[in-house]
Design a protein around this motif. Structure first.
Motif, short mmCIF file in Angstrom:
data_model
loop_
_atom_site.label_atom_id
_atom_site.label_comp_id
_atom_site.label_asym_id
_atom_site.label_seq_id
_atom_site.Cartn_x
_atom_site.Cartn_y
_atom_site.Cartn_z
N LEU A 9 -70.73 25.80 73.94
CA LEU A 9 -70.22 24.67 74.70
C LEU A 9 -69.83 23.52 73.78
O LEU A 9 -68.83 22.83 74.02
N MET A 10 -70.59 23.29 72.74
CA MET A 10 -70.28 22.21 71.81
C MET A 10 -68.95 22.44 71.09
O MET A 10 -68.27 21.50 70.71
N LEU A 11 -68.60 23.69 70.90
CA LEU A 11 -67.36 24.01 70.19
C LEU A 11 -66.19 24.20 71.14
O LEU A 11 -65.17 24.76 70.76
N ALA A 12 -66.32 23.72 72.38
CA ALA A 12 -65.28 23.96 73.39
C ALA A 12 -63.88 23.55 72.95
O ALA A 12 -62.94 24.33 73.08
N PRO A 13 -63.65 22.33 72.42
CA PRO A 13 -62.27 21.95 72.04
C PRO A 13 -61.71 22.86 70.95
O PRO A 13 -60.57 23.31 71.03
N GLU A 14 -62.52 23.12 69.94
CA GLU A 14 -62.05 23.97 68.85
C GLU A 14 -61.82 25.39 69.34
O GLU A 14 -60.86 26.06 68.94
N ARG A 15 -62.71 25.85 70.23
CA ARG A 15 -62.55 27.19 70.76
C ARG A 15 -61.27 27.32 71.56
O ARG A 15 -60.51 28.28 71.41
N ALA A 16 -61.03 26.34 72.41
CA ALA A 16 -59.81 26.37 73.22
C ALA A 16 -58.57 26.32 72.34
O ALA A 16 -57.58 27.01 72.60
N LEU A 17 -58.61 25.49 71.30
CA LEU A 17 -57.47 25.37 70.40
C LEU A 17 -57.23 26.69 69.68
O LEU A 17 -56.09 27.14 69.53
N LEU A 18 -58.31 27.31 69.23
CA LEU A 18 -58.19 28.59 68.52
C LEU A 18 -57.59 29.66 69.43
O LEU A 18 -56.68 30.39 69.04
N LEU A 19 -58.11 29.73 70.67
CA LEU A 19 -57.59 30.72 71.60
C LEU A 19 -56.13 30.45 71.95
O LEU A 19 -55.33 31.38 72.08
N ALA A 20 -55.78 29.16 72.10
CA ALA A 20 -54.39 28.82 72.42
C ALA A 20 -53.47 29.21 71.28
O ALA A 20 -52.39 29.77 71.50
N HIS A 21 -53.88 28.91 70.05
CA HIS A 21 -53.06 29.27 68.89
C HIS A 21 -52.90 30.78 68.79
O HIS A 21 -51.81 31.28 68.50
N ARG A 22 -53.99 31.49 69.02
CA ARG A 22 -53.91 32.94 68.91
C ARG A 22 -53.02 33.51 70.00
O ARG A 22 -52.23 34.42 69.77
N SER A 23 -53.13 32.96 71.20
CA SER A 23 -52.29 33.43 72.29
C SER A 23 -50.82 33.15 72.00
O SER A 23 -49.95 34.01 72.21
N LEU A 24 -50.52 31.93 71.52
CA LEU A 24 -49.13 31.57 71.20
C LEU A 24 -48.60 32.45 70.07
O LEU A 24 -47.47 32.94 70.13
N ALA A 25 -49.42 32.63 69.04
CA ALA A 25 -49.00 33.46 67.91
C ALA A 25 -48.72 34.89 68.34
O ALA A 25 -47.74 35.50 67.90
N ASP A 26 -49.57 35.41 69.24
CA ASP A 26 -49.36 36.77 69.73
C ASP A 26 -48.04 36.88 70.50
O ASP A 26 -47.29 37.83 70.32
N LYS A 27 -47.75 35.88 71.35
CA LYS A 27 -46.52 35.91 72.13
C LYS A 27 -45.30 35.85 71.23
O LYS A 27 -44.35 36.61 71.38
N VAL A 28 -45.32 34.90 70.28
CA VAL A 28 -44.18 34.73 69.37
C VAL A 28 -43.99 35.98 68.51
O VAL A 28 -42.88 36.50 68.37
N THR A 29 -45.10 36.47 67.97
CA THR A 29 -45.03 37.63 67.08
C THR A 29 -44.55 38.87 67.82
O THR A 29 -43.65 39.58 67.35
N ASP A 30 -45.14 39.13 68.98
CA ASP A 30 -44.75 40.33 69.73
C ASP A 30 -43.28 40.28 70.13
O ASP A 30 -42.55 41.27 69.98
N GLY A 31 -42.83 39.12 70.62
CA GLY A 31 -41.44 39.00 71.03
C GLY A 31 -40.47 39.09 69.87
O GLY A 31 -39.40 39.71 69.97
N ALA A 32 -40.83 38.48 68.74
CA ALA A 32 -39.95 38.46 67.58
C ALA A 32 -39.88 39.82 66.89
O ALA A 32 -38.80 40.31 66.56
N LEU A 33 -41.02 40.43 66.66
CA LEU A 33 -41.05 41.71 65.96
C LEU A 33 -40.29 42.78 66.71
O LEU A 33 -39.61 43.61 66.10
N ALA A 34 -40.38 42.76 68.02
CA ALA A 34 -39.71 43.79 68.82
C ALA A 34 -38.20 43.75 68.65
O ALA A 34 -37.53 44.77 68.84
N TYR A 35 -37.66 42.59 68.28
CA TYR A 35 -36.21 42.45 68.13
C TYR A 35 -35.78 42.27 66.67
O TYR A 35 -34.67 41.86 66.40
N GLY A 36 -36.68 42.57 65.76
CA GLY A 36 -36.30 42.67 64.36
C GLY A 36 -36.61 41.48 63.47
O GLY A 36 -36.23 41.49 62.29
#
Length: 289
Positions: free
Chosen positions: A57-84
């Protein structure tokens, strides 16, 4: 997800309380109460669980930020890699500029065919700038064909860019037509055309790679730096649509068909031709049509 300052302080207090209780319980069980090891292990696991939840619970902001970054990175990477998309360069960062230049030179050295559409082509064809020209010259000498489309210096698009640049340039200082004409005279593998419209980006394409730099009109310190994001692309076969490499390849082919061969453009711009070296007449290009 965010946590308030009061909420953070409360969780911090719970953290201290949990630590004290866990320490007290351990001391009590081991020194004053005659309990079996099962009870000791059970209490220890319970305290560990409570402490872990509180720390989470104490790490909530950092945890949320980490998860958001990972989610965004996954979306960008998956979409970009699929098209070269295989790499991205932030051209506002010196390290990325140097990495992009090094990668481009490696691509040139491996090229079997080369195509370029750009405002001036200075990075590839300017002897004075001398960025990629040594690599390009070596490949031309090895009879690798190079099709080049440049933006017409008298076009409205070029004139608009010139007025934004420092002091309002009358001519594009990066467009070294003298170097380009001399290179054409030396290497029949180099075929240059001029386009008056459609130059929305800089693209350099080989048989299996492409570099994409979008153009813009944002001034920085009195000039258009054009330092945006550059994408490096490879051939891919996406499940939907076409690859980004194929899209840029088609963009180049369309622009090539709508552009004017350099000798014809020079013939129609006598004032420019008078200040330049002569383009050899009867020059036969090996770059094709």
């Amino acid at each position: 997800m965010k946590i308030s300052r009061l909420g953070f302080n409360l969780v911090f207090a719970l953290d201290i309380v949990a630590f004290v209780i866990a320490s007290f319980a351990t001391t009590l069980l081991t020194n004053y109460l005659n309990v079996g090891w099962q009870a000791f292990v059970g209490v220890s696991l319970f305290c560990t669980l409570v402490y872990s939840v509180i720390r989470w619970l104490m790490l909530a902001p950092e945890r949320a930020l980490l998860l958001a970054h990972r989610s965004l990175a996954d979306k960008v990477t998956d979409g970009a890699l699929a098209y070269g998309v295989c790499d991205l360069y932030n051209m506002q960062q010196q390290a990325d500029q140097e990495r992009r230049n090094k990668d481009t030179q490696t691509t040139i050295d491996k090229a079997e065919v080369m195509r370029l559409a750009a405002n001036s082509g200075a990075s590839y064809l300017s002897v004075g700038l001398n960025r990629h020209w040594p690599n390009v010259r070596r490949r031309l000498a090895e009879r690798v064909t190079f099709k080049v489309i440049l933006l017409d210096p008298s076009s409205e698009e070029r004139q608009l860019r010139n007025t934004i640049n420092a002091a309002g340039e009358r001519e594009d200082s990066k467009l070294q037509l003298g170097d380009i004409i001399r290179a054409c005279n030396d290497f029949p593998e180099l075929d240059v055309r001029v386009a008056s419209r459609g130059m929305t980006c800089s693209v350099f394409i080989t048989q299996n790679e492409a570099y994409f730099d979008p153009y813009h009109l944002a001034a920085d310190g009195g000039r258009i730096s054009n330092r945006f994001l550059c994408l490096r692309l490879v051939k891919e076969a996406p499940k939907e649509g076409i690859s980004n490499y194929e899209m840029l390849s088609r963009h180049f082919d369309t622009l090539w068909a709508a552009s004017t061969p350099l000798d014809q453009w020079l013939a129609g711009n006598g004032d420019v031709r008078a200040r330049l070296p002569a383009l050899k007449s009867g020059r036969v290009s090996l770059a094709g049509t």
